[in-house]
Scaffold this active site. Structure first.
Site, mmCIF file in Angstrom:
data_model
loop_
_atom_site.group_PDB
_atom_site.id
_atom_site.type_symbol
_atom_site.label_atom_id
_atom_site.label_comp_id
_atom_site.label_asym_id
_atom_site.label_seq_id
_atom_site.Cartn_x
_atom_site.Cartn_y
_atom_site.Cartn_z
ATOM 1 N N GLY A 46 0.838 -1.194 0.000
ATOM 2 C CA GLY A 46 0.000 0.000 0.000
ATOM 3 C C GLY A 46 0.870 1.240 0.000
ATOM 4 O O GLY A 46 2.062 1.166 0.329
ATOM 5 N N GLN A 51 2.892 9.891 2.010
ATOM 6 C CA GLN A 51 4.241 9.309 2.042
ATOM 7 C C GLN A 51 5.132 9.814 0.912
ATOM 8 O O GLN A 51 6.351 9.730 1.001
ATOM 9 C CB GLN A 51 4.158 7.769 1.964
ATOM 10 C CG GLN A 51 3.534 7.142 3.193
ATOM 11 C CD GLN A 51 3.414 5.640 3.052
ATOM 12 O OE1 GLN A 51 2.461 5.142 2.478
ATOM 13 N NE2 GLN A 51 4.394 4.912 3.566
ATOM 14 N N CYS A 92 6.098 -0.506 7.389
ATOM 15 C CA CYS A 92 5.719 0.723 6.691
ATOM 16 C C CYS A 92 6.909 1.189 5.856
ATOM 17 O O CYS A 92 8.040 1.200 6.349
ATOM 18 C CB CYS A 92 5.333 1.801 7.704
ATOM 19 S SG CYS A 92 4.818 3.354 6.941
ATOM 20 N N LEU A 93 6.631 1.557 4.620
ATOM 21 C CA LEU A 93 7.708 2.035 3.748
ATOM 22 C C LEU A 93 8.339 3.315 4.303
ATOM 23 O O LEU A 93 9.475 3.639 3.951
ATOM 24 C CB LEU A 93 7.177 2.271 2.331
ATOM 25 C CG LEU A 93 6.670 1.010 1.613
ATOM 26 C CD1 LEU A 93 5.990 1.381 0.298
ATOM 27 C CD2 LEU A 93 7.807 0.022 1.374
ATOM 28 N N HIS A 134 -4.285 1.385 8.005
ATOM 29 C CA HIS A 134 -2.904 1.886 8.054
ATOM 30 C C HIS A 134 -2.740 3.062 7.076
ATOM 31 O O HIS A 134 -2.133 4.091 7.425
ATOM 32 C CB HIS A 134 -1.958 0.722 7.702
ATOM 33 C CG HIS A 134 -0.512 1.058 7.556
ATOM 34 N ND1 HIS A 134 0.476 0.544 8.385
ATOM 35 C CD2 HIS A 134 0.152 1.840 6.663
ATOM 36 C CE1 HIS A 134 1.653 1.009 8.008
ATOM 37 N NE2 HIS A 134 1.501 1.794 6.953
ATOM 38 N N GLU A 135 -3.293 2.927 5.864
ATOM 39 C CA GLU A 135 -3.144 3.994 4.854
ATOM 40 C C GLU A 135 -3.954 5.232 5.218
ATOM 41 O O GLU A 135 -3.491 6.366 5.021
ATOM 42 C CB GLU A 135 -3.565 3.487 3.469
ATOM 43 C CG GLU A 135 -2.830 2.262 2.948
ATOM 44 C CD GLU A 135 -1.330 2.351 3.006
ATOM 45 O OE1 GLU A 135 -0.778 3.456 3.108
ATOM 46 O OE2 GLU A 135 -0.689 1.277 2.983
ATOM 47 N N HIS A 138 -2.180 7.348 7.571
ATOM 48 C CA HIS A 138 -1.187 8.227 6.938
ATOM 49 C C HIS A 138 -1.828 9.549 6.503
ATOM 50 O O HIS A 138 -1.230 10.621 6.670
ATOM 51 C CB HIS A 138 -0.586 7.570 5.687
ATOM 52 C CG HIS A 138 0.547 6.624 5.951
ATOM 53 N ND1 HIS A 138 1.705 7.002 6.596
ATOM 54 C CD2 HIS A 138 0.715 5.317 5.629
ATOM 55 C CE1 HIS A 138 2.527 5.955 6.663
ATOM 56 N NE2 HIS A 138 1.950 4.917 6.083
HETATM 57 O O1 GNR Z 1 4.042 -2.704 2.541
HETATM 58 C C1 GNR Z 1 3.398 -2.583 3.590
HETATM 59 N N1 GNR Z 1 3.105 -3.685 4.323
HETATM 60 C C2 GNR Z 1 2.230 -3.684 5.403
HETATM 61 C C3 GNR Z 1 2.213 -4.801 6.224
HETATM 62 C C4 GNR Z 1 1.342 -4.879 7.296
HETATM 63 C C5 GNR Z 1 0.491 -3.821 7.558
HETATM 64 C C6 GNR Z 1 0.509 -2.689 6.759
HETATM 65 C C7 GNR Z 1 1.361 -2.626 5.680
HETATM 66 S S1 GNR Z 1 1.357 -1.216 4.661
HETATM 67 C C8 GNR Z 1 3.007 -1.241 4.050
HETATM 68 C C9 GNR Z 1 3.207 -0.176 2.998
HETATM 69 C C10 GNR Z 1 3.028 1.183 3.631
HETATM 70 O O2 GNR Z 1 3.853 1.737 4.316
HETATM 71 N N2 GNR Z 1 1.896 1.781 3.423
HETATM 72 O O3 GNR Z 1 1.639 2.972 4.000
HETATM 73 NI NI NI Z 2 2.815 3.001 5.814
#
Ligand code: GNR
Ligand code: NI
Length: 168
Positions: A46, A51, A92-93, A134-135, A138
């Site tokens: 995601g 980001q 998270c990236l 999670h997104e 952000h």
């Molecule tokens: O790549 C991602 N893997 C992930 C694994 C478990 C819960 C959430 C994520 S999102 C993350 C990519 C990211 O940072 N999205 O904002």
């Molecule tokens: Ni993230």
């Protein structure tokens, strides 16, 4: 297409509140395609516009094994439809190299619009529910490290600040 730069914790720009998308034009389409390419290249499931330092309410994801099922959510909101919590090891990236367990509502009903400005709804559970929450965090300036203890968060911050100094 362009690979965009991904901001990393503790960059203060990750804390900005994103504003709703109001214009559905070719420029938005370019941004969506660049975000998808950036997400695939970074091996993420995601990516939120925040980001890549674009403070608009837009996110992309692809939770498929084959990486052939991109999904785009514009101006997304959700309501919890299952109060039970599911734990996932989240990464998270924007917090590279760290994985920690976070508990979130198991299932949500998401309302969003697509790139044509057409509204849609979807019920999500499992990793899709976790990823969408999670997104959307952000877009509200929130990171998964905010759910951890202050001690863990501080350790992660110190490590990443050190890495950033090295590569600067
Ligand atoms: O790549 C991602 N893997 C992930 C694994 C478990 C819960 C959430 C994520 S999102 C993350 C990519 C990211 O940072 N999205 O904002
Ligand atoms: Ni993230």
């Amino acid at each position: 297409m362009t690979i965009l730069q991904i901001l990393e914790f503790p960059d203060p720009r990750l804390r900005k509140m994103a504003a709703p998308v109001t214009v559905f034009d070719a420029k938005l389409e370019v941004l969506i395609n660049d975000m998808l390419e950036t997400m695939y290249e970074a091996l993420g499931i995601g990516l939120a516009a925040t980001q890549v330092n674009v403070h608009k309410r837009l996110l992309v994801l692809d939770i498929s094994e084959e990486k052939d099922s991109p999904q785009v959510f514009i101006n997304p909101t959700y309501e919890v439809i299952e109060d039970e919590l599911t734990e996932y090891d989240e990464g998270c990236l924007s917090v590279p190299g760290f994985y920690e367990t976070v508990a979130r509502p198991s299932a949500v009903r998401v309302t969003a619009v697509d790139k044509q400005g057409e509204s849609f709804q979807l019920e999500a559970d499992g990793i899709l529910s976790t990823c969408i929450q999670h997104e959307i965090d952000h877009l509200d300036g929130k990171l998964f490290v905010d759910y951890l203890s202050a001690l863990k968060r501080q350790r992660i911050r110190s490590k990443l600040e050190k890495d950033h100094k090295k590569s600067a």
